[in-house]
Write a protein that holds these residues in place. Structure first.
Motif, mmCIF file in Angstrom:
data_model
loop_
_atom_site.group_PDB
_atom_site.id
_atom_site.type_symbol
_atom_site.label_atom_id
_atom_site.label_comp_id
_atom_site.label_asym_id
_atom_site.label_seq_id
_atom_site.Cartn_x
_atom_site.Cartn_y
_atom_site.Cartn_z
ATOM 1 N N PRO A 120 0.830 -1.210 0.000
ATOM 2 C CA PRO A 120 0.000 0.000 0.000
ATOM 3 C C PRO A 120 0.862 1.256 0.000
ATOM 4 O O PRO A 120 1.988 1.260 0.507
ATOM 5 C CB PRO A 120 -0.799 -0.126 1.308
ATOM 6 C CG PRO A 120 -0.780 -1.581 1.639
ATOM 7 C CD PRO A 120 0.559 -2.068 1.165
ATOM 8 N N PHE A 121 0.335 2.316 -0.596
ATOM 9 C CA PHE A 121 1.002 3.614 -0.536
ATOM 10 C C PHE A 121 0.094 4.555 0.248
ATOM 11 O O PHE A 121 -1.116 4.336 0.349
ATOM 12 C CB PHE A 121 1.293 4.160 -1.942
ATOM 13 C CG PHE A 121 0.072 4.554 -2.717
ATOM 14 C CD1 PHE A 121 -0.314 5.879 -2.819
ATOM 15 C CD2 PHE A 121 -0.709 3.588 -3.357
ATOM 16 C CE1 PHE A 121 -1.443 6.246 -3.540
ATOM 17 C CE2 PHE A 121 -1.831 3.940 -4.080
ATOM 18 C CZ PHE A 121 -2.199 5.271 -4.168
ATOM 19 N N SER A 122 0.670 5.605 0.820
ATOM 20 C CA SER A 122 -0.088 6.429 1.761
ATOM 21 C C SER A 122 -0.554 7.764 1.204
ATOM 22 O O SER A 122 -1.394 8.427 1.816
ATOM 23 C CB SER A 122 0.762 6.690 3.013
ATOM 24 O OG SER A 122 1.979 7.313 2.674
ATOM 25 N N GLY A 123 -0.027 8.187 0.059
ATOM 26 C CA GLY A 123 -0.465 9.476 -0.471
ATOM 27 C C GLY A 123 0.361 9.927 -1.651
ATOM 28 O O GLY A 123 1.213 9.192 -2.157
ATOM 29 N N GLY A 124 0.126 11.160 -2.090
ATOM 30 C CA GLY A 124 0.812 11.713 -3.248
ATOM 31 C C GLY A 124 -0.098 11.766 -4.461
ATOM 32 O O GLY A 124 -1.151 11.128 -4.500
ATOM 33 N N THR A 125 0.316 12.526 -5.467
ATOM 34 C CA THR A 125 -0.486 12.654 -6.678
ATOM 35 C C THR A 125 -0.231 11.522 -7.658
ATOM 36 O O THR A 125 -1.013 11.300 -8.572
ATOM 37 C CB THR A 125 -0.193 13.993 -7.374
ATOM 38 O OG1 THR A 125 1.200 14.056 -7.705
ATOM 39 C CG2 THR A 125 -0.549 15.161 -6.471
ATOM 40 N N ALA A 177 -3.461 2.909 1.144
ATOM 41 C CA ALA A 177 -3.592 2.391 2.506
ATOM 42 C C ALA A 177 -4.954 2.703 3.114
ATOM 43 O O ALA A 177 -5.462 1.937 3.944
ATOM 44 C CB ALA A 177 -2.483 2.966 3.390
ATOM 45 N N ASN A 178 -5.570 3.809 2.687
ATOM 46 C CA ASN A 178 -6.856 4.209 3.262
ATOM 47 C C ASN A 178 -8.041 3.979 2.329
ATOM 48 O O ASN A 178 -9.143 4.456 2.607
ATOM 49 C CB ASN A 178 -6.811 5.692 3.653
ATOM 50 C CG ASN A 178 -5.765 5.986 4.700
ATOM 51 O OD1 ASN A 178 -5.536 5.176 5.600
ATOM 52 N ND2 ASN A 178 -5.115 7.134 4.588
ATOM 53 N N ALA A 233 -8.736 2.204 -4.368
ATOM 54 C CA ALA A 233 -7.890 3.092 -5.173
ATOM 55 C C ALA A 233 -6.478 2.523 -5.209
ATOM 56 O O ALA A 233 -6.009 1.941 -4.232
ATOM 57 C CB ALA A 233 -7.876 4.506 -4.590
ATOM 58 N N GLY A 234 -5.804 2.688 -6.339
ATOM 59 C CA GLY A 234 -4.443 2.194 -6.480
ATOM 60 C C GLY A 234 -4.105 1.902 -7.920
ATOM 61 O O GLY A 234 -4.716 2.450 -8.843
#
Length: 326
Positions: free
Chosen positions: A44-49, A280-281, A307-308
């Protein structure tokens, strides 16, 4: 407390309590995702564009032989870059009308209704993502996952993928054979693909095949040459071996609805360089814990959302054979 408020509480808590189970079921529904989970490639990734996938694109030019007091080069060597991927989103609504709320006012009956609705939403979202894993990212106006059709392209040196142009960077082109042939030629095509993708210990570990490609490979084997893979087979996916890679049927009934591998196609995948990157969220969770009420209808809704994207850090290790016939 009104029936509607009671329903909202049950709906929200039921979805939240099933979040991990739904995410697991989506993974278990697809051999590629299950393999990625086994290799620790679901990150998982936590943020960013953008989703950034780090990759090594060249060797360190400072490396080499030396003797005694030779001066060792210690200059900066740019060897790490990153591919960029858009964040893609998918959602399935779970809806109940006011009449259904009244008809299922008892808590047990309400939970039964929600379990049924969530099971449908779960399987729907699972199929959406499974289909997306084979897409080229242009479906639904470019909102679909950048799947294997983009990562392992039929035009390996044409068009940027991950914001890297393979026409300028040869390491970013996958292997492709457009004429896999019938059961008398398929093993030769597979041998050539395998040889093109091996680098030391790096080699394909998963081969995804549709009905036609699977049948062609099976027909090419003698009975005593058919080796199953208990590791993958026990996970619910019928498989045999080519070299030491699992050959998995990803067609069956699903292929007719576009959620399996393309017709007459095998993907030779090195899953060490493929990554499933959910947010992640937003990994099979309710889009909002709050009650959503239609302004002009007697109904309420909760939305199961994801999302991902699917990313690659080594495109040169991936291959594709098309044009396979029985």
């Amino acid at each position: 407390m009104s029936a509607n408020v009671n329903y909202s509480d049950i709906l929200a808590t039921t979805i939240e309590s099933r979040t991990r189970k739904i995410a697991d079921n989506v993974t278990d529904n697809n051999a590629l995702l299950k393999k990625l989970e086994m290799k620790g490639k679901i990150k998982p990734f936590s943020g960013g564009t953008k989703i950034l996938q780090e990759l090594s694109f060249t060797e360190n030019a400072n490396g080499g032989w030396y003797s005694g007091y030779d001066i060792l080069p210690v200059g900066v060597a740019e060897v790490i870059s990153a591919a960029e991927y858009d964040i893609k989103q998918a959602a399935v609504p779970v809806v109940i009308s006011g009449l259904e709320t009244l008809q299922n006012a008892g808590r047990e009956r309400m939970i039964d209704l929600m379990e049924a609705r969530l099971s449908v939403a779960e399987s729907t979202l699972s199929n959406i993502i499974s289909a997306g894993l084979y897409s080229d990212g242009t479906g639904a106006g470019g909102k679909e996952i950048d799947g294997l059709d983009a990562a392992v392209s039929v035009t390996p040196t044409v068009g940027a993928y991950g914001n890297i142009d393979p026409a300028n960077f040869g390491f970013w082109a996958n292997y492709y054979n457009a004429t896999g042939g019938d059961s008398t030629a398929i093993q030769g095509s597979m041998n050539a693909c395998w040889a093109a993708l091996v680098r030391g210990a790096d080699r394909p570990d998963l081969i995804m095949a549709d009905n036609t490609a699977w049948s062609s490979y099976m027909a090419s084997l003698q009975a005593q040459q058919r080796f199953t893979s208990p590791e993958t087979g026990n996970l619910g996916f019928p498989s045999i071996k080519f070299m030491d890679a699992d050959v998995v049927l990803d067609g069956g009934i699903q292929n007719g609805s576009g959620t399996g591998a393309p017709a007459g196609t095998m993907y030779f995948l090195n899953c060490n360089y493929i990554h499933y990157r959910p947010h992640a969220n937003r990994n099979m969770v309710p889009l909002s814990p709050n009650k959503r009420v239609a302004t002009n209808q007697d109904a309420e809704v909760q939305i199961l959302a994801w999302a991902g994207n699917l990313t690659t850090s080594g495109r040169m290790f991936q291959g594709r054979i098309a044009g396979i016939t029985v």
